[in-house]
Design an enzyme around this catalytic site. Structure first.
Site, PDB file in Angstrom:
ATOM      1  N   ASP A   1       6.956 -12.700   1.496  1.00  0.00           N
ATOM      2  CA  ASP A   1       6.702 -12.944   0.079  1.00  0.00           C
ATOM      3  C   ASP A   1       6.021 -14.291  -0.163  1.00  0.00           C
ATOM      4  OD1 ASP A   1       6.772 -13.199  -2.649  1.00  0.00           O
ATOM      5  OD2 ASP A   1       8.918 -12.836  -2.875  1.00  0.00           O
TER       6      ASP A   1
ATOM      7  N   GLY B   1      -4.882  16.802  -3.307  1.00  0.00           N
ATOM      8  CA  GLY B   1      -4.267  17.671  -2.307  1.00  0.00           C
ATOM      9  C   GLY B   1      -5.285  18.593  -1.666  1.00  0.00           C
TER      10      GLY B   1
ATOM     11  N   ASP C   1       2.017 -16.106   0.317  1.00  0.00           N
ATOM     12  CA  ASP C   1       0.943 -16.259  -0.669  1.00  0.00           C
ATOM     13  C   ASP C   1       1.194 -17.438  -1.597  1.00  0.00           C
ATOM     14  OD1 ASP C   1       2.862 -15.365  -2.555  1.00  0.00           O
ATOM     15  OD2 ASP C   1       2.323 -13.288  -2.163  1.00  0.00           O
TER      16      ASP C   1
ATOM     17  N   HIS D   1       1.290   5.853  -3.615  1.00  0.00           N
ATOM     18  CA  HIS D   1       0.112   6.716  -3.586  1.00  0.00           C
ATOM     19  C   HIS D   1      -0.458   6.915  -4.984  1.00  0.00           C
ATOM     20  CE1 HIS D   1      -2.703   9.400  -1.783  1.00  0.00           C
ATOM     21  NE2 HIS D   1      -2.326  10.417  -2.526  1.00  0.00           N
TER      22      HIS D   1
ATOM     23  N   SER E   1      -6.648   9.868  -4.141  1.00  0.00           N
ATOM     24  CA  SER E   1      -6.109  10.703  -3.073  1.00  0.00           C
ATOM     25  C   SER E   1      -7.219  11.560  -2.470  1.00  0.00           C
ATOM     26  CB  SER E   1      -4.949  11.555  -3.617  1.00  0.00           C
ATOM     27  OG  SER E   1      -4.293  12.240  -2.588  1.00  0.00           O
TER      28      SER E   1
ATOM     29  N   ASP F   1       1.062   2.778   0.263  1.00  0.00           N
ATOM     30  CA  ASP F   1       0.710   4.201   0.286  1.00  0.00           C
ATOM     31  C   ASP F   1       1.316   4.858   1.525  1.00  0.00           C
ATOM     32  OD1 ASP F   1      -0.480   6.721   0.427  1.00  0.00           O
ATOM     33  OD2 ASP F   1      -2.448   6.012  -0.205  1.00  0.00           O
TER      34      ASP F   1
HETATM   35 CA    CA Z   1       4.554 -13.508  -3.274  1.00  0.00          CA
END
Ligand code: CA
Length: 577
Positions: A288, A119, A291, A499, A210, A462
């Protein structure tokens, strides 16, 4: 007691002798400087160290502890706390110092570990040394590292909401936060290590996520001579630009948020949980299998950019659970397209749609949960203070109480205010983009040339720093290194992760071991094995899953047989072209 032995004292004398051998062969050998006496823990003091800008406030022995969370365990060690560059600001009249903590284990493994902050910093976190990522069962201090942390050169003020950003009124505090605190604490910590153990650290590491990931990338650039290994997680290495995105996002959300009875937007309700779940589900549906495996994980993120179009979710008629309103689609397209000025110039980065956009971690940062017009998302509360106080020149004094915390963001002009992140004036002589970012981000030759290594990882979901920005940086780094930087720097993009941790992802991994193996054993991280983490509700559907994290541009590929929850059944491969 440290392991203070006769052999150790002899080694120190020999080191001093080597250091004394300078000059040409004709010069008489310079006399070896008298070795300084090694300091026991309680002898570490302002007077004993005699470093003009340093005040030691604490030096105490701490016994080993074994709390229920093993990542918070500590071995027997010496905890040193101090202040550097104590001063009064001529601008805001407040006292500033660079605070730090250094923990020196009694059984030292010869390594130094700088633990990045987070932060806007503003507090000294216990210097235990996170192994990064989540779910660790140990820490660097327990492994024998000497670990340092810093408050970044200022202390956060509790109130108002923007109290963590008030230091931005002081120009030196801005620079300290940007990079100088890390530099000054590093040399001081190394000096104390030298005096305590009687020798220098063999290897030095900087790990953070971060803002700590940003610090890691800056350290690997500005202080490349001080570090051998860098791990930067979800790095906000262009943090002022991402703060511009905070203004952009809140304006987009406000355009579709219902109004409170006070007439102000309820930002969190711009998109319901069901709305964001719809976006996540439709993204997974489209991407999805790109890949090669329908497992809920989008490993081929680049191909997903073309395969999923948000506008296909637009309601044909009235808004219901199966669609988004046209205004919502427009708002989300703005958010994921990144901030632009009126000429269409990109001011930060694009963002990928990914499976994690419906997770609590995404909402926590982006939308919040407040049912009133006082926002509680982190991009509103953190961005609402940091952008005006720290990331523009000159700083803007916003009240930052109640609903006003977001007023500056909602009024931010992308033509006239956004350029102020690059601005200087007579008082603020260093621009925010200069003090916050690596000076030449595609040039890590100093680190590379001394044999240093760098691991960067970034969650594809993120919500605060865009993985697209980090991929763009890495592509530039590759281009600057004849197309391949993998001999010293590798990027791991993590599907589903938000994150630093969380999201429908395998977010439990150990980048500390990976970087040490690369630096000290010459073993590069061809894949980092990650696992689902108990306690991560987003990963509850596959609690035993392990997967390889793959160095970009490689992606995880199922071999076609065996359990899809076992990393052994996956390889890292370049995407099909
Ligand atoms: Ca997949």
């Amino acid at each position: 007691m440290f392991m203070r032995t006769l052999a150790g004292a002899s080694a120190l004398a020999a080191l001093a002798l080597v250091q004394g051998c300078g000059g040409s062969d004709d010069d008489p050998p310079a006399p070896a400087p008298e070795p300084l006496a090694r300091l026991s823990c309680t002898d570490i003091s302002t007077a004993a160290l005699a470093q003009g800008n340093l005040t030691i406030t604490t030096a105490e022995r701490i016994s080993a502890t074994a709390p229920s969370n093993p990542a918070q365990a500590v071995p027997a060690h010496c905890r040193v706390e101090g202040q550097l560059n104590l001063r009064n600001s001529p601008v805001d009249g407040k006292a500033y110092a660079i605070g730090f903590e250094l923990r020196l284990p009694e059984v030292w493994n010869g390594r130094f570990f700088f633990q990045g902050g987070g932060g806007t910093d503003g507090a000294i976190n216990p210097a235990r040394g996170d192994v990064l990522g989540a779910g660790a069962t140990t820490n660097a201090l327990s492994m024998g590292f000497a670990v340092a942390s810093t408050d970044g050169g200022h202390r956060s003020e509790a109130a108002p909401i923007v109290g963590g950003s008030l230091f931005g009124l002081d120009p030196q505090a801005r620079v300290d936060y940007g990079y100088n605190a890390v530099g000054v604490v590093t040399t001081t910590a190394k000096n104390i290590i030298d005096r305590s153990y009687g020798r220098k650290a063999d290897k030095s590491y900087f790990l953070g996520c971060s803002n700590g990931g940003r610090q890691a990338m800056v350290a690997g650039s500005r202080f490349a001579d001080q570090f051998d290994g860098i791990v930067a997680g979800n790095p906000g290495f262009n943090l002022p630009q991402s703060a511009v995105q905070h203004a952009w996002d809140n304006q987009a959300f406000a355009s579709v948020a219902p109004l409170h009875t006070d007439g102000k937007p309820i930002i969190s309700q711009a998109f319901s949980n069901a709305d964001m779940q719809l976006v996540a589900d439709k993204t997974v549906q489209a991407c999805d299998a790109l890949d090669g495996l329908a497992d809920g994980v989008i490993d081929n993120a680049p191909a997903c950019k073309a395969a999923f179009k948000l506008e296909t979710l637009t309601c044909a008629g009235a808004k219901d659970a199966t669609c988004l309103s046209a205004a919502q689609v427009t708002a989300l397209q703005k958010v994921f397209g990144g901030p632009k000025d009126s000429a269409g110039k990109q001011l930060y980065a694009t963002w990928p749609f990914d499976s994690g956009v419906a997770s609590g971690g995404w909402r926590f940062w982006k939308l919040g949960s407040s049912t009133t017009s006082v926002p509680n998302s982190l991009i509103a509360t953190l961005g609402g203070g940091s952008l005006p106080y720290v990331f523009v020149t000159p700083p803007v004094k916003v009240p930052g109480t109640g609903t006003t915390v977001i007023d500056y963001l909602l009024g931010f002009n992308f033509d006239t205010d956004a350029p102020k992140i690059f601005a200087t004036d007579a008082t603020y002589t260093v621009a925010p983009m200069t003090f916050m970012t690596p000076p030449n981000p595609s040039n890590y030759s100093a680190l590379k040339n001394r044999g240093g290594k760098m691991i960067v990882y970034h969650g594809n979901s993120d919500p605060v720093f865009s993985v697209d920005d980090t991929v763009r940086w890495y592509d530039q780094l590759r281009a600057a290194n004849n197309g391949d930087a993998s001999d010293f720097a590798r990027l791991f993009t993590i599907p589903g992760m938000t994150h630093c941790s969380g999201g429908p992802a395998t977010d439990k991994f150990d980048m500390l071991t990976a970087i040490v193996n690369w630096v000290e054993n010459g073993t590069p991280p061809d894949a980092v094995i990650a696992s689902a983490r108990a306690g991560n509700a987003d990963a509850a559907a596959w609690p035993t899953r392990t997967r390889p994290l793959c160095p970009y541009p490689q992606q995880a590929r199922y071999k076609g047989t065996g359990s899809i929850d076992n990393a052994a059944h996956f390889t890292c491969e370049a995407p099909a072209s």
